[in-house]
Design a protein around this motif. Structure first.
Motif, PDB file in Angstrom:
ATOM      1  N   ALA A   1      26.586  57.345  45.386  1.00 38.44           N
ATOM      2  CA  ALA A   1      26.724  55.909  45.135  1.00 38.44           C
ATOM      3  C   ALA A   1      28.183  55.497  44.985  1.00 38.44           C
ATOM      4  CB  ALA A   1      25.926  55.512  43.904  1.00 38.44           C
ATOM      5  N   VAL A   2      28.976  56.321  44.298  1.00 38.14           N
ATOM      6  CA  VAL A   2      30.386  55.994  44.118  1.00 38.14           C
ATOM      7  C   VAL A   2      31.079  55.901  45.472  1.00 38.14           C
ATOM      8  CG1 VAL A   2      32.589  56.847  43.245  1.00 38.14           C
ATOM      9  CG2 VAL A   2      30.554  56.951  41.790  1.00 38.14           C
ATOM     10  N   GLU A   3      30.840  56.902  46.304  1.00 41.33           N
ATOM     11  CA  GLU A   3      31.484  56.920  47.619  1.00 41.33           C
ATOM     12  C   GLU A   3      31.028  55.737  48.484  1.00 41.33           C
ATOM     13  OE1 GLU A   3      31.534  60.917  45.787  1.00 41.33           O
ATOM     14  OE2 GLU A   3      29.973  59.409  46.128  1.00 41.33           O
ATOM     15  N   ARG A   4      29.741  55.407  48.414  1.00 40.70           N
ATOM     16  CA  ARG A   4      29.221  54.287  49.205  1.00 40.70           C
ATOM     17  C   ARG A   4      29.828  52.953  48.786  1.00 40.70           C
ATOM     18  NH1 ARG A   4      24.083  56.585  48.183  1.00 40.70           N
ATOM     19  NH2 ARG A   4      23.639  54.867  46.749  1.00 40.70           N
ATOM     20  N   SER A   5      30.177  52.861  47.511  1.00 38.81           N
ATOM     21  CA  SER A   5      30.631  51.575  46.993  1.00 38.81           C
ATOM     22  C   SER A   5      32.058  51.234  47.390  1.00 38.81           C
ATOM     23  CB  SER A   5      30.518  51.569  45.466  1.00 38.81           C
ATOM     24  OG  SER A   5      31.547  52.344  44.862  1.00 38.81           O
ATOM     25  N   ILE A   6      32.879  52.244  47.659  1.00 40.89           N
ATOM     26  CA  ILE A   6      34.299  51.993  47.946  1.00 40.89           C
ATOM     27  C   ILE A   6      34.432  51.148  49.215  1.00 40.89           C
ATOM     28  CG2 ILE A   6      36.503  53.081  48.550  1.00 40.89           C
ATOM     29  CD1 ILE A   6      35.655  55.460  46.817  1.00 40.89           C
ATOM     30  N   GLY A   7      35.165  50.066  49.087  1.00 43.73           N
ATOM     31  CA  GLY A   7      35.360  49.164  50.209  1.00 43.73           C
ATOM     32  C   GLY A   7      34.346  48.044  50.313  1.00 43.73           C
ATOM     33  N   GLN A   8      33.260  48.126  49.537  1.00 41.47           N
ATOM     34  CA  GLN A   8      32.271  47.053  49.552  1.00 41.47           C
ATOM     35  C   GLN A   8      32.828  45.824  48.823  1.00 41.47           C
ATOM     36  OE1 GLN A   8      29.252  47.349  51.209  1.00 41.47           O
ATOM     37  NE2 GLN A   8      30.179  49.277  51.900  1.00 41.47           N
ATOM     38  N   VAL A   9      32.508  44.654  49.289  1.00 46.04           N
ATOM     39  CA  VAL A   9      33.106  43.440  48.726  1.00 46.04           C
ATOM     40  C   VAL A   9      32.120  42.589  47.917  1.00 46.04           C
ATOM     41  CG1 VAL A   9      34.859  43.315  50.523  1.00 46.04           C
ATOM     42  CG2 VAL A   9      32.670  42.144  50.862  1.00 46.04           C
ATOM     43  N   GLU A  10      30.810  42.835  48.044  1.00 43.37           N
ATOM     44  CA  GLU A  10      29.860  42.027  47.296  1.00 43.37           C
ATOM     45  C   GLU A  10      28.525  42.748  47.196  1.00 43.37           C
ATOM     46  OE1 GLU A  10      29.317  38.369  49.354  1.00 43.37           O
ATOM     47  OE2 GLU A  10      28.547  39.321  51.177  1.00 43.37           O
TER      48      GLU A  10
ATOM     49  N   HIS B   1      40.615  44.739  42.911  1.00 47.58           N
ATOM     50  CA  HIS B   1      41.783  45.624  42.923  1.00 47.58           C
ATOM     51  C   HIS B   1      41.724  46.442  44.221  1.00 47.58           C
ATOM     52  CE1 HIS B   1      44.403  49.001  41.963  1.00 47.58           C
ATOM     53  NE2 HIS B   1      44.898  48.280  40.951  1.00 47.58           N
ATOM     54  N   PRO B   2      42.878  46.655  44.898  1.00 48.97           N
ATOM     55  CA  PRO B   2      42.826  47.365  46.191  1.00 48.97           C
ATOM     56  C   PRO B   2      42.281  48.780  46.106  1.00 48.97           C
ATOM     57  CG  PRO B   2      45.097  47.049  45.440  1.00 48.97           C
ATOM     58  CD  PRO B   2      44.237  46.202  44.568  1.00 48.97           C
ATOM     59  N   GLU B   3      42.311  49.389  44.927  1.00 46.81           N
ATOM     60  CA  GLU B   3      41.792  50.745  44.778  1.00 46.81           C
ATOM     61  C   GLU B   3      40.580  50.793  43.838  1.00 46.81           C
ATOM     62  OE1 GLU B   3      44.994  53.287  43.633  1.00 46.81           O
ATOM     63  OE2 GLU B   3      45.973  53.190  45.588  1.00 46.81           O
ATOM     64  N   SER B   4      39.928  49.684  43.668  1.00 48.69           N
ATOM     65  CA  SER B   4      38.802  49.631  42.732  1.00 48.69           C
ATOM     66  C   SER B   4      37.615  50.434  43.254  1.00 48.69           C
ATOM     67  CB  SER B   4      38.368  48.186  42.511  1.00 48.69           C
ATOM     68  OG  SER B   4      37.773  47.661  43.676  1.00 48.69           O
TER      69      SER B   4
END
Length: 390
Positions: free
Chosen positions: A342-351, A290-293
């Motif tokens: 961790a939440v902030e680091r994860s945004i935009g990660q794809v795998e 999702h684009p905002e996941s």
């Protein structure tokens, strides 16, 4: 086991005459579970499998509980468990309840002088480090990094390692361990949406058949004690068997993760189940699309189960300061979630390349003395903002 397996020589019908080349009889044994109602196999032996010559004694291996009622999150540094030359003595229970024991082991040697049988529990061995061969009276299984070895209770086995550098994560279950029922149809076949199928499960091969008499030591675990029993014939004397009850191997690398547009809950990672706990495999996978996941898991309440996560390899995105071999325990009764940042680091990660094994128990786990020797007593404060930590 969800499907039938046959190995070696067997007669045309069960419970009928089956003769050796010299005209004498092979000896049949029903190797079953849950009385006569569960999975079973029919085995055929060179000798009667009942010939006990001597019971040398027993010794206690009951986990020594240090914390019986726990509401504190812990991290345990699993690779700090001291290696030991002997397979059984290397096994250190770190968490326990009436349904299961969670064990770490770093055996340096193979089981040369004895055979082993757990009469109480199915054993699920996860191979973190090491290669070798699991040898059983129902055939052999080669193993390597990432393999689960599911050994049904009552299986007589030896384990041979190729070298001294071995690390195992073990769950002993006093309830039978199965593949998840929601992934099986009413015939027991794994369904199309299952993250693995029967062709991923490796069945025993290389049936060792020894027609030999003598003194054969079997160490048998029963109700927290190991009994040294000497049998008059070689335990690996099976000429053939068929049925559904036998050890098998499954590689965590063959688990196919289920993903979605938004974060998927832990049950999509489920690999094994009992009626008392589940085992899940967290494997390399694409993140939510999702684009905002937010790929990081949301905080959730552990009200009904203790969560144990054994970190195997890769980058553990939701945790700070976690290394391979660490174990986290998040007890029932309190919420837990990703570490700060961790939440902030994860945004935009794809795998993610993470690899981990999770055990969720429905009864609280007790911490053992062995666990406290490798425990991080400050882990429960790791969710505080930096300025709030003492």
């Amino acid at each position: 086991m969800p499907f039938y397996h046959k190995l070696g020589k067997i007669p045309h019908k069960r419970h009928t005459i089956f003769r050796k080349p010299d005209g004498s009889l092979y000896y049949e044994q029903l190797f079953g579970t849950i009385g006569f109602d569960g999975m079973s196999s029919n085995l055929y032996h060179e000798h009667r499998p009942t010939q006990v010559k001597e019971i040398k004694g027993s010794y206690d291996v009951t986990p020594k509980v240090a914390v019986g009622n726990n509401l504190k999150s812990y991290r345990f540094r699993g690779f700090q468990i001291t290696p030991h030359p002997d397979y059984l003595q290397s096994r250190k229970p770190v968490l326990t309840n009436s349904d299961c024991d969670i064990i770490l082991a770093s055996p340096q040697g193979s089981t040369e002088d004895y055979f082993y049988k757990n009469a109480d529990a199915d054993e699920l061995l996860f191979i973190h480090k090491g290669t070798g061969k699991l040898r059983t009276h129902l055939g052999n299984l080669d193993f390597k990094y990432g393999d689960y070895l599911l050994i049904p209770r009552g299986t007589i086995y030896k384990i041979d390692f190729d070298d001294e550098d071995n690390r195992l994560f073990i769950v002993e279950s006093r309830r039978p361990i199965y593949t998840p029922k929601r992934y099986r149809n009413w015939f027991g076949q794994l369904l199309e949406h299952s993250p693995f199928c029967e062709r991923d499960l490796r069945q025993p091969h290389e049936l060792e058949t020894n027609d030999e008499k003598g003194d054969f030591l079997i160490k048998i675990k029963k109700q927290g004690k190991i009994f040294d029993m000497v049998y008059a014939t070689h335990p690996f004397d099976v000429v053939g068997y068929d049925g559904y009850n036998y050890p098998y191997a499954f590689s965590i690398h063959d688990f196919e993760p289920i993903t979605g547009r938004i974060h998927q809950p832990p049950p999509v990672h489920q690999t094994f189940e009992t009626d008392a706990f589940v085992v899940c495999s967290f494997c390399p996978r694409k993140y939510d699309y999702h684009p905002e996941s937010i790929p990081a898991p949301y905080s959730h309440s552990n009200i009904d189960s203790d969560e144990v996560l054994y970190y195997v390899d890769g980058d553990f995105m939701s945790r700070n300061d976690i290394e391979a071999g660490h174990i986290s325990l998040h007890p029932a009764g309190i919420p837990h979630g990703p570490h700060p940042g961790a939440v902030e680091r994860s945004i935009g990660q794809v795998e993610t390349e993470e690899l981990a094994v999770m055990v969720d128990t429905f009864k609280p786990l007790k911490l053992t003395e062995d666990a406290m020797e490798i425990a991080d007593e400050t882990y429960h404060k790791s969710w505080l903002e930096e300025e709030d930590r003492e």
